[in-house]
Write an enzyme that holds these catalytic residues in place. Structure first.
Site, PDB file in Angstrom:
ATOM      1  N   LYS A  98       1.844   3.971   7.139  1.00  0.00           N
ATOM      2  CA  LYS A  98       1.051   4.880   6.277  1.00  0.00           C
ATOM      3  C   LYS A  98       1.699   6.258   6.304  1.00  0.00           C
ATOM      4  CE  LYS A  98      -2.060   1.710   5.570  1.00  0.00           C
ATOM      5  NZ  LYS A  98      -1.992   0.953   4.357  1.00  0.00           N
ATOM      6  N   SER A 107       0.815  -1.222   0.000  1.00  0.00           N
ATOM      7  CA  SER A 107       0.000   0.000   0.000  1.00  0.00           C
ATOM      8  C   SER A 107       0.845   1.267   0.000  1.00  0.00           C
ATOM      9  CB  SER A 107      -0.949   0.017   1.203  1.00  0.00           C
ATOM     10  OG  SER A 107      -0.261   0.352   2.373  1.00  0.00           O
TER      11      SER A 107
END
Lengths: 158, 128
Positions: free
Chosen positions: B60, B20
């Site tokens: 993230k 991701s």
């Protein structure tokens, strides 16, 4: 892979997940393999139907209809299962290592279509083989050597 | 000596799993983080713990800072970030499980900001 894990444990390196999907999504081509084997078995049973004496009982077309239905349904299941792995699991970086990946999935989809259109055990056998090839690549991305040593037992007798 | 130990203690090594954060971070990268909060800013890539299971770590990028109001979730509703929270997204936003799904995260879940990649060697260097 095991060595890498041991080294990380030794150095106290923890894994941080850059998840692409809801964590714990489980992917495994075994569902496609079982469906492909089912297509092969249904096809072989259809090829073995003896019409030399004509249709003498209503049970004969009933069996044939059921085998065709199973073949159709499971060929579609092969497509569905493989396409989930193709689109959701494999990423561009896998293509660098396995440049033939798209062709394999594309050919598997085409073969699944062929097994629906025809009663041809050679195509169905190829479908099983190509699912095995995809499985090998899938598991190698996880550092595991793929083998399906219970495949023949699972398939059973015709 | 104590200062040196404190300096070294701020750094930690992490192994990245998942895609991701492509193209900046790839599956299998090994990175160094710093726990110095004054280094954290919008755009920093951070490692943080799962909100209920501290053993599970995520990576993230910080998009929203404390007290900001954002509008980037799927329902197009404004998100008010509390004074002790941040909003995080994956770089690969078409394919990321992040604050759009689970909301802002608490600052005390953050373990560190990723500053350096040590593996693979051909990508060795600072991460901005």
């Amino acid at each position: 892979m095991k060595f890498k894990n041991h080294l990380f444990n030794l150095l106290g390196i923890r894994t941080a997940f850059a998840h692409c999907d809801i964590p714990c999504g489980i992917y495994d081509p075994i569902s496609a393999k079982i469906a492909a084997q089912t297509v092969l078995k249904a096809t072989m049973r259809l090829e073995a139907v003896d019409f030399s004496s004509g249709v003498t009982s209503v049970s004969q077309p009933n069996v044939i209809a059921r085998l065709i239905h199973v073949k159709e349904e499971h060929a579609q299941q092969v497509k569905n299962e493989l396409n989930i792995i193709w689109s959701d699991y494999f990423k561009p970086e896998h293509l660098d290592k396995y440049p033939d990946l798209h062709n394999l999935f594309w050919n598997a989809n085409k073969l699944a279509g062929t097994t629906k259109q025809n009663v041809d055990s050679a195509s169905a056998r190829k479908l099983v083989e190509i699912v095995d090839e995809i499985s090998k690549i899938f598991w190698s991305t996880k550092g595991i050597e793929y083998s399906d040593n219970v495949a023949d037992v699972r398939f059973g007798a015709i | 000596m104590n200062n040196l130990l404190l300096f070294i203690k701020q750094f930690r090594l992490f192994n990245i799993s998942g895609q991701s954060m492509l193209p900046i971070l790839s599956d299998g990268d090994v990175v160094i983080t710093t726990s110095r909060i004054d280094f954290f800013q919008r755009g920093s890539i951070i490692v943080f713990t799962h909100n209920s299971n501290k053993e599970i770590l995520f990576v993230k990028r910080i998009i929203g800072l404390p007290t900001e109001i954002l509008n980037c979730n799927e329902s197009f509703e404004n998100i008010i970030i509390d004074s002790d929270e941040i909003f995080v997204l994956g770089d690969n936003q078409l394919d990321s499980f992040d604050s759009r799904k689970y909301g802002p995260i608490k600052m005390d879940q953050v373990l560190g900001k990723i500053i350096f990649r040590v593996w693979p060697l051909n990508k060795f260097g600072l991460i901005k």
